[in-house]
Design an enzyme around this catalytic site. Structure first.
Site, PDB file in Angstrom:
ATOM      1  N   GLU A 300     118.542  -2.910 -33.388  1.00 29.47           N
ATOM      2  CA  GLU A 300     117.638  -3.378 -32.333  1.00 29.47           C
ATOM      3  C   GLU A 300     116.497  -4.215 -32.905  1.00 29.47           C
ATOM      4  OE1 GLU A 300     116.306  -0.145 -29.856  1.00 29.47           O
ATOM      5  OE2 GLU A 300     118.241  -0.001 -28.852  1.00 29.47           O
ATOM      6  N   GLU A 392     125.057   0.664 -27.760  1.00 28.86           N
ATOM      7  CA  GLU A 392     124.250   1.880 -27.555  1.00 28.86           C
ATOM      8  C   GLU A 392     123.702   1.886 -26.137  1.00 28.86           C
ATOM      9  OE1 GLU A 392     121.152   2.826 -30.556  1.00 28.86           O
ATOM     10  OE2 GLU A 392     119.894   3.370 -28.850  1.00 28.86           O
TER      11      GLU A 392
HETATM   12  C1  IDC Z   1     115.721   7.864 -31.191  1.00 31.77           C
HETATM   13  C2  IDC Z   1     116.236   9.280 -31.276  1.00 31.77           C
HETATM   14  C3  IDC Z   1     115.121  10.212 -31.650  1.00 31.77           C
HETATM   15  C4  IDC Z   1     114.473   9.722 -32.934  1.00 31.77           C
HETATM   16  C5  IDC Z   1     114.074   8.272 -32.822  1.00 31.77           C
HETATM   17  C6  IDC Z   1     113.585   7.841 -34.191  1.00 31.77           C
HETATM   18  O1  IDC Z   1     116.853   9.634 -30.061  1.00 31.77           O
HETATM   19  O2  IDC Z   1     115.595  11.532 -31.846  1.00 31.77           O
HETATM   20  O3  IDC Z   1     113.341  10.497 -33.200  1.00 31.77           O
HETATM   21  O4  IDC Z   1     115.154   7.466 -32.419  1.00 31.77           O
HETATM   22  O5  IDC Z   1     113.522   6.532 -34.388  1.00 31.77           O
HETATM   23  C7  IDC Z   1     116.935   3.298 -29.338  1.00 31.77           C
HETATM   24  C8  IDC Z   1     117.258   3.366 -30.779  1.00 31.77           C
HETATM   25  C9  IDC Z   1     117.510   4.783 -31.212  1.00 31.77           C
HETATM   26  C10 IDC Z   1     116.588   5.753 -30.491  1.00 31.77           C
HETATM   27  C11 IDC Z   1     116.914   5.690 -29.002  1.00 31.77           C
HETATM   28  C12 IDC Z   1     116.111   6.689 -28.148  1.00 31.77           C
HETATM   29  O6  IDC Z   1     118.339   2.545 -31.161  1.00 31.77           O
HETATM   30  O7  IDC Z   1     117.319   4.862 -32.612  1.00 31.77           O
HETATM   31  O8  IDC Z   1     116.844   7.039 -30.980  1.00 31.77           O
HETATM   32  N1  IDC Z   1     116.724   4.345 -28.536  1.00 31.77           N
HETATM   33  O9  IDC Z   1     114.747   6.430 -28.246  1.00 31.77           O
HETATM   34  N2  IDC Z   1     116.773   2.198 -28.633  1.00 31.77           N
HETATM   35  C13 IDC Z   1     116.412   2.525 -27.390  1.00 31.77           C
HETATM   36  C14 IDC Z   1     116.373   3.904 -27.303  1.00 31.77           C
END
Ligand code: IDC
Length: 474
Positions: A300, A392
């Site tokens: 991202e 994702e």
């Molecule tokens: C989130 C995880 C969370 C963690 C965080 C850390 O769900 O447990 O603490 O990352 O960076 C994304 C990202 C993905 C995120 C997810 C939810 O690609 O890494 O995971 N998210 O926030 N993009 C949009 C949402």
């Protein structure tokens, strides 16, 4: 004098007992090591090394073995800490596999180089105890010389079996705006993403992936390898090995493996450019002959222009192509892979300046409770110009938590079905957050699919992805 002897005897017994109970030299009276050469080429090879504890439970282990030929060298190992000194190879357990119950196993492996012959190693010991079990099949002779006893691998022509997603679709390619199979027909892959490998590797094991392939009928496993946040940058060889291991586990079950270089913070992928080149050179060389691998080069990008992302892609893609010319590569997009929408831009910046490479797709991500009609409109418009892959998405808010939005999730998945856009759901894990498909703590068990272990999100997603794929075969 007699007293002294008695004292010495007590000390010796005590030392013996200490040795017996220290984790390094514990009382494992038996162990087995299965050593299998899974691939061999001129000057190089790959081997799987499985340790089975046949003794009492142990809370730590170190495997040692000897390379019979001076030219045999470990290049990179996985699922353990590997080192070599002269002929002796030392393989130390890592945190998540150091406890082995009686009958418990640890799957490790390595890539190696050799100059002369490549005989199988000898003198396997675990915590100093000789492992008298089988040490696997004889090593095949180097290719291209036909081997009299080839080591069976699931790679060949029918990975994971003929009825599986990879068995049916084979090598994928981009045709027009679609992802197409070996018959040049559009396919939609529906599956799951892991959580960060540094946190939730316990959710990705042989049993859970069996459930994902057979019970969930997942077509793909996205392997989310974070680069920061205690990920790849802290142990490049270890994380590379873990990714390769998951590629193999997916392949053996006929699932596609999406190798996700999970950049997130910092948002400019160029911050990780050198790491990306090193990582992709390695995984692309190692997995070049597999049909189940797709590369996702930047999860991202955020706070960065499309021009900077495009420049990153045009430097990383040639590194992959040099090693693995025919695999599909997916490029992240501006504004957390929102096609730019979350940054107030749109898909037109990509349409006007596409990445200069063939056989690529663009990533789009959404979280159903946060991203709704205007994002769906952008995807609908973009889908007729750009090959899109939803690498994702979550059923919840962009934080990964909050309430599941069933109506928005359903609208999204119906749209993706209609457009034949592939997707992976965040996450196949038991994280304590509503985006996780499995309830907290359940990855420690052996059930990865029944209603007792699924969260609300997991139940909805499983019901969507387990329906028949009907992949075209001609
Ligand atoms: C989130 C995880 C969370 C963690 C965080 C850390 O769900 O447990 O603490 O990352 O960076 C994304 C990202 C993905 C995120 C997810 C939810 O690609 O890494 O995971 N998210 O926030 N993009 C949009 C949402």
């Amino acid at each position: 004098m007699r007293r002294l002897i008695a004292l010495l005897a007590i000390c010796a017994t005590a030392l013996g007992l200490m040795a017996l109970f220290s984790p390094e030299a514990s009382a494992a009276p038996g162990c087995r090591v299965d050593y299998t050469v899974t691939n061999q080429w001129s000057g190089g090879f790959q081997a799987g090394v499985k340790v089975t504890n046949l003794g009492d439970p142990i809370s730590g282990w170190t495997l040692r073995f000897a390379m019979p030929d001076a030219g045999q060298k470990v290049v990179q190992g996985w699922n353990a800490t590997w080192s070599q000194s002269g002929p002796t190879v030392t393989v130390a357990a890592v945190d998540w596999n150091r406890t082995l119950a009686t009958g418990g196993t640890a799957d490790t492996g390595f890539t190696g180089s050799f100059t002369g012959a490549n005989p199988k190693p000898a003198a396997f010991t675990v915590n100093g105890v000789a492992c008298t079990g089988s040490v696997g099949e004889p090593t095949p002779t180097p290719t291209p010389t036909p081997s009299p006893t080839p080591t069976p691998t699931p790679t060949a022509s029918d990975p994971g079996g003929s009825g599986t997603p990879v068995g049916i679709n084979g090598q994928l390619q981009v045709c027009g705006v679609h992802l197409c199979n070996q018959y040049n027909r559009p396919v939609q892959l529906r599956g799951m993403s892991t959580h960060g490998l540094q946190w939730f590797s316990q959710c990705n094991n042989a049993t859970s992936l069996d459930a994902l392939a057979k019970d969930w009928k997942s077509d793909l496993l996205r392997i989310a390898m974070y680069v920061q946040e205690n990920g790849y940058e802290t142990d490049p060889a270890g994380f590379t090995g873990r990714v390769n291991n998951l590629v193999d586990l997916a392949e053996a079950r006929g699932m596609y493996a999406l190798i996700d270089f999970h950049t997130l913070t910092p948002g400019d992928p160029n911050y990780n450019l050198a790491r990306a080149k090193t990582f992709f050179a390695s995984v692309a060389a190692r997995n070049a002959n597999k049909k189940n691998v797709i590369y996702e080069i930047a999860n991202e990008p955020n706070g960065v222009s499309w021009a900077a992302i495009k420049s990153y892609a045009e430097q990383v893609i040639p590194v992959i192509r040099a090693a693995d010319p025919d695999a599909v590569v997916i490029v992240g997009t501006r504004g957390w892979s929102s096609l730019g929408v979350s940054d107030g831009s749109s898909e037109s910046e990509i349409i006007n300046a596409p990445v200069n490479a063939a056989n690529i797709m663009y990533a789009f991500h959404f979280y159903a409770a946060s991203h709704k009609d205007n994002y769906r409109a952008a995807v609908s418009r973009a889908a007729s110009h750009l090959p899109l892959f939803v690498t994702e998405f979550g059923t919840v808010s962009a934080s990964g938590g909050g309430a599941m939005d069933r109506a928005s999730t359903t609208a999204w998945l119906d749209l993706l079905d209609q457009l034949d856009i592939s997707y992976a759901n965040w996450t196949f894990s038991d994280a304590s957050e509503s985006s996780a498909a499995l309830r907290p703590g359940t990855c420690g068990g052996s059930d990865y699919g029944s209603s007792g272990v699924l969260t609300e999100s997991g139940a909805l997603i499983k019901s969507r992805i387990s329906t028949a794929d009907n992949f075209p075969t001609s």
